[in-house]
Design an enzyme around this catalytic site. Structure first.
Site, mmCIF file in Angstrom:
data_model
loop_
_atom_site.group_PDB
_atom_site.id
_atom_site.type_symbol
_atom_site.label_atom_id
_atom_site.label_comp_id
_atom_site.label_asym_id
_atom_site.label_seq_id
_atom_site.Cartn_x
_atom_site.Cartn_y
_atom_site.Cartn_z
ATOM 1 N N ASP A 173 -3.314 0.884 7.701
ATOM 2 C CA ASP A 173 -1.958 1.741 7.460
ATOM 3 C C ASP A 173 -0.898 1.268 8.289
ATOM 4 O O ASP A 173 0.006 2.103 9.033
ATOM 5 C CB ASP A 173 -2.183 3.184 7.791
ATOM 6 C CG ASP A 173 -3.318 3.870 6.664
ATOM 7 O OD1 ASP A 173 -3.513 3.325 5.637
ATOM 8 O OD2 ASP A 173 -3.941 4.774 7.032
ATOM 9 N N ASN A 223 0.846 -1.115 0.006
ATOM 10 C CA ASN A 223 -0.005 -0.120 0.187
ATOM 11 C C ASN A 223 1.037 1.154 0.053
ATOM 12 O O ASN A 223 1.975 1.124 0.570
ATOM 13 C CB ASN A 223 -1.062 0.067 1.353
ATOM 14 C CG ASN A 223 -1.674 1.162 1.217
ATOM 15 O OD1 ASN A 223 -2.335 1.550 0.389
ATOM 16 N ND2 ASN A 223 -1.954 1.721 2.694
ATOM 17 N N SER A 280 4.701 6.876 2.309
ATOM 18 C CA SER A 280 5.489 5.645 2.968
ATOM 19 C C SER A 280 4.589 4.233 2.016
ATOM 20 O O SER A 280 3.549 4.303 1.691
ATOM 21 C CB SER A 280 4.958 4.934 4.253
ATOM 22 O OG SER A 280 5.314 6.194 5.352
ATOM 23 N N HIS A 296 0.936 5.240 1.493
ATOM 24 C CA HIS A 296 0.114 6.144 2.544
ATOM 25 C C HIS A 296 0.863 7.403 2.426
ATOM 26 O O HIS A 296 2.009 7.553 2.483
ATOM 27 C CB HIS A 296 0.021 5.541 3.745
ATOM 28 C CG HIS A 296 -0.729 6.173 4.517
ATOM 29 N ND1 HIS A 296 -2.265 6.412 4.531
ATOM 30 C CD2 HIS A 296 -0.686 7.287 5.510
ATOM 31 C CE1 HIS A 296 -2.803 6.979 5.704
ATOM 32 N NE2 HIS A 296 -1.583 7.617 6.222
#
Ligand code: GAR
Length: 194
Positions: free
Chosen positions: A148, A110, A139, A112
């Protein structure tokens, strides 16, 4: 010769990170192939890009499902059918269950817009400004069941300027995101040899 790693990209709106990743994966030197996009929003801007690029885009509207599990089962079906190896969440604004994330352990990443673990969740740019933060960034991380959360693959930093608004700061971070995500894929590729 090893098979290219089959990559799916999840997005919910504009999809600029998805588009950057698509360009990266299209390079012959990169051993990954963008085989499937999934969006949970039928009006997501990024769908047009997928059409233009000829990348299959599954529109799986979470509002059509009574439960998260039902929604994710439909995603899993599409991922299985496309024989996906690696999932990249790129502006996918839907929480995934622990079941789903665990099934994809270390195969789902992911991006973020903050220097995690700081500023998990939404409105990161406004919150950094409200706190008088001097530094911000983005990140890329392996996804874990907690929102997250998960091992960081890489981070990129920007200074916060006195005159910044959430919009100017967001634009500065987004430019970095577009560099960070392809770099993270390169790192994973080196590590896992694709
Ligand atoms: C990006 O800034 C991404 O980091 C963020 O949404 C934006 C999507 O932009 N993701 C999150 O906040 C996830 N927690 P894009 O659709 O243009 O890539």
């Amino acid at each position: 010769m090893t098979q290219p790693v089959r990559v799916a990209i999840l997005f919910s709106a504009r999809g600029s990170n998805m588009q950057r990743l698509a360009h990266h994966l299209a390079k012959p030197s990169v051993g990954g192939e963008f085989v499937l996009a999934i969006t949970n929003r039928p009006a997501a801007g990024g769908i047009e890009f997928c059409k233009a690029q000829g990348v299959p885009c599954a529109v799986i509207d979470h509002e059509d499902y009574e439960t998260r599990a039902g929604f994710e089962a439909e995603m899993q079906k599409a991922l299985d059918k496309a024989q996906v190896d690696l999932i990249c969440a790129a502006g996918f604004m839907r929480l995934l269950t622990a079941d789903f994330v665990t099934r994809w352990h270390d195969r789902i990443i992911n991006i973020h817009p903050s220097l995690l673990p700081a500023y998990k969740g939404l409105n990161t740019h406004a919150r950094v400004l409200a706190d008088g933060g001097k530094e911000h960034g983005c990140s890329v991380h392996y996804m874990r069941a907690e929102m997250d959360d998960g091992p960081i693959i890489l981070q990129k930093r920007v200074p916060v300027h006195g005159k910044d608004t959430a919009d100017t700061l967001s634009a500065r971070v987004l430019k970095l995101e577009h560099i960070a995500y392809p770099e993270a894929i390169k790192q994973i590729a080196l590590k896992s040899g694709f």
